[in-house]
Design a protein around this motif. Sequence first.
Motif, PDB file in Angstrom:
ATOM      1  N   VAL A  49     -11.358  -5.039   4.979  1.00 19.94           N
ATOM      2  CA  VAL A  49     -12.479  -5.497   5.804  1.00 19.94           C
ATOM      3  C   VAL A  49     -11.954  -6.162   7.068  1.00 19.94           C
ATOM      4  O   VAL A  49     -12.371  -5.848   8.180  1.00 19.94           O
ATOM      5  CB  VAL A  49     -13.373  -6.469   5.020  1.00 19.94           C
ATOM      6  N   ALA A  50     -11.006  -7.096   6.875  1.00 18.53           N
ATOM      7  CA  ALA A  50     -10.438  -7.826   8.003  1.00 18.53           C
ATOM      8  C   ALA A  50      -9.130  -8.453   7.572  1.00 18.53           C
ATOM      9  O   ALA A  50      -8.932  -8.740   6.392  1.00 18.53           O
ATOM     10  CB  ALA A  50     -11.399  -8.898   8.508  1.00 18.53           C
ATOM     11  N   ALA A  51      -8.249  -8.675   8.540  1.00 15.69           N
ATOM     12  CA  ALA A  51      -6.967  -9.311   8.268  1.00 15.69           C
ATOM     13  C   ALA A  51      -6.647 -10.292   9.384  1.00 15.69           C
ATOM     14  O   ALA A  51      -7.113 -10.133  10.521  1.00 15.69           O
ATOM     15  CB  ALA A  51      -5.864  -8.266   8.140  1.00 15.69           C
ATOM     16  N   ILE A  52      -5.821 -11.285   9.045  1.00 13.00           N
ATOM     17  CA  ILE A  52      -5.443 -12.297  10.030  1.00 13.00           C
ATOM     18  C   ILE A  52      -4.026 -12.750   9.727  1.00 13.00           C
ATOM     19  O   ILE A  52      -3.656 -12.986   8.581  1.00 13.00           O
ATOM     20  CB  ILE A  52      -6.435 -13.478  10.006  1.00 13.00           C
ATOM     21  N   THR A  53      -3.208 -12.858  10.775  1.00 16.67           N
ATOM     22  CA  THR A  53      -1.848 -13.338  10.605  1.00 16.67           C
ATOM     23  C   THR A  53      -1.817 -14.862  10.652  1.00 16.67           C
ATOM     24  O   THR A  53      -2.807 -15.513  10.982  1.00 16.67           O
ATOM     25  CB  THR A  53      -0.930 -12.795  11.700  1.00 16.67           C
ATOM     26  N   GLY A 103      -3.108 -11.680   0.100  1.00 17.21           N
ATOM     27  CA  GLY A 103      -2.129 -12.320   0.962  1.00 17.21           C
ATOM     28  C   GLY A 103      -0.747 -11.699   0.837  1.00 17.21           C
ATOM     29  O   GLY A 103      -0.439 -11.023  -0.148  1.00 17.21           O
ATOM     30  N   ARG A 104       0.038 -11.923   1.886  1.00 15.54           N
ATOM     31  CA  ARG A 104       1.430 -11.471   1.891  1.00 15.54           C
ATOM     32  C   ARG A 104       2.213 -12.440   2.757  1.00 15.54           C
ATOM     33  O   ARG A 104       1.755 -12.816   3.839  1.00 15.54           O
ATOM     34  CB  ARG A 104       1.539 -10.052   2.428  1.00 15.54           C
ATOM     35  N   SER A 105       3.387 -12.827   2.278  1.00 15.01           N
ATOM     36  CA  SER A 105       4.204 -13.809   3.005  1.00 15.01           C
ATOM     37  C   SER A 105       4.972 -13.126   4.123  1.00 15.01           C
ATOM     38  O   SER A 105       6.173 -12.932   4.046  1.00 15.01           O
ATOM     39  CB  SER A 105       5.164 -14.510   2.050  1.00 15.01           C
ATOM     40  N   SER A 106       4.244 -12.755   5.187  1.00 12.36           N
ATOM     41  CA  SER A 106       4.861 -12.067   6.312  1.00 12.36           C
ATOM     42  C   SER A 106       4.041 -12.330   7.560  1.00 12.36           C
ATOM     43  O   SER A 106       2.878 -12.703   7.469  1.00 12.36           O
ATOM     44  CB  SER A 106       4.936 -10.573   6.028  1.00 12.36           C
ATOM     45  N   GLY A 107       4.632 -12.071   8.734  1.00 12.68           N
ATOM     46  CA  GLY A 107       3.941 -12.379   9.980  1.00 12.68           C
ATOM     47  C   GLY A 107       3.189 -11.233  10.612  1.00 12.68           C
ATOM     48  O   GLY A 107       2.538 -11.423  11.627  1.00 12.68           O
ATOM     49  N   SER A 108       3.221 -10.036  10.019  1.00 11.88           N
ATOM     50  CA  SER A 108       2.594  -8.879  10.656  1.00 11.88           C
ATOM     51  C   SER A 108       1.208  -8.625  10.072  1.00 11.88           C
ATOM     52  O   SER A 108       0.852  -9.155   9.029  1.00 11.88           O
ATOM     53  CB  SER A 108       3.459  -7.634  10.435  1.00 11.88           C
ATOM     54  N   LEU A 109       0.418  -7.816  10.788  1.00 14.88           N
ATOM     55  CA  LEU A 109      -0.861  -7.366  10.252  1.00 14.88           C
ATOM     56  C   LEU A 109      -0.611  -6.189   9.308  1.00 14.88           C
ATOM     57  O   LEU A 109       0.227  -5.328   9.590  1.00 14.88           O
ATOM     58  CB  LEU A 109      -1.793  -6.918  11.376  1.00 14.88           C
ATOM     59  N   TYR A 110      -1.312  -6.159   8.203  1.00 17.51           N
ATOM     60  CA  TYR A 110      -1.199  -5.082   7.231  1.00 17.51           C
ATOM     61  C   TYR A 110      -2.589  -4.566   6.921  1.00 17.51           C
ATOM     62  O   TYR A 110      -3.555  -5.336   6.903  1.00 17.51           O
ATOM     63  CB  TYR A 110      -0.496  -5.571   5.958  1.00 17.51           C
ATOM     64  N   TYR A 111      -2.683  -3.247   6.674  1.00 20.18           N
ATOM     65  CA  TYR A 111      -3.978  -2.602   6.646  1.00 20.18           C
ATOM     66  C   TYR A 111      -4.354  -1.968   5.315  1.00 20.18           C
ATOM     67  O   TYR A 111      -5.498  -1.572   5.127  1.00 20.18           O
ATOM     68  CB  TYR A 111      -4.028  -1.523   7.740  1.00 20.18           C
ATOM     69  N   THR A 112      -3.401  -1.857   4.398  1.00 16.84           N
ATOM     70  CA  THR A 112      -3.687  -1.201   3.124  1.00 16.84           C
ATOM     71  C   THR A 112      -3.439  -2.164   1.971  1.00 16.84           C
ATOM     72  O   THR A 112      -2.608  -3.079   2.063  1.00 16.84           O
ATOM     73  CB  THR A 112      -2.827   0.056   2.926  1.00 16.84           C
ATOM     74  N   ALA A 113      -4.160  -1.930   0.872  1.00 17.34           N
ATOM     75  CA  ALA A 113      -4.073  -2.821  -0.276  1.00 17.34           C
ATOM     76  C   ALA A 113      -2.656  -2.890  -0.842  1.00 17.34           C
ATOM     77  O   ALA A 113      -2.206  -3.959  -1.274  1.00 17.34           O
ATOM     78  CB  ALA A 113      -5.060  -2.357  -1.349  1.00 17.34           C
ATOM     79  N   ARG A 114      -1.938  -1.782  -0.801  1.00 18.66           N
ATOM     80  CA  ARG A 114      -0.599  -1.759  -1.399  1.00 18.66           C
ATOM     81  C   ARG A 114       0.391  -2.662  -0.665  1.00 18.66           C
ATOM     82  O   ARG A 114       1.446  -2.991  -1.193  1.00 18.66           O
ATOM     83  CB  ARG A 114      -0.071  -0.329  -1.427  1.00 18.66           C
ATOM     84  N   GLU A 115       0.044  -3.059   0.564  1.00 21.33           N
ATOM     85  CA  GLU A 115       0.948  -3.905   1.343  1.00 21.33           C
ATOM     86  C   GLU A 115       0.787  -5.389   1.040  1.00 21.33           C
ATOM     87  O   GLU A 115       1.537  -6.205   1.551  1.00 21.33           O
ATOM     88  CB  GLU A 115       0.722  -3.640   2.838  1.00 21.33           C
TER      89      GLU A 115
END
Length: 123
Positions: free
Chosen positions: A48-52, A97-109
């Motif tokens: 739906v949406a992501a934020i770094t 969530g993911r401990s990284s600084g980039s935007l990610y778009y898929t659930a597997r990431e």
Amino acid sequence: QVQLVESGGGLVQAGGSLRLACVVSGRTFSSYTMGWFRQAPGKQRELVAAITGGARTNYADSVKGRFTISRDNAKNTLFLQMNSLKPEDTATYYCAGRSSGSLYYTAREYDLWGQGTQVTVSS
């Protein structure tokens, strides 16, 4: 162990608004890339949406102009403000969530997930 707990789902009429929240345990929330996903019955989980951590954002085309993702790093909390809701927005919404600084778009990431909160929009 990092835990994500969502709240704020419910039943709303078309055109209404809801605000989802996701509280994240752990001391490094500010560096996480966070996302809201949704999954309707019989459909794949979609972003739906992501934020770094630096507040760069990305939205699905279907929610642009209606939904706003934000975060309060001091409170380890992620938000999703949903306005002008439509019946097609009905789904279980997940915080990720993911401990990284980039935007990610898929659930597997994403490697951290909440339990989900149900959003139902009636016509």
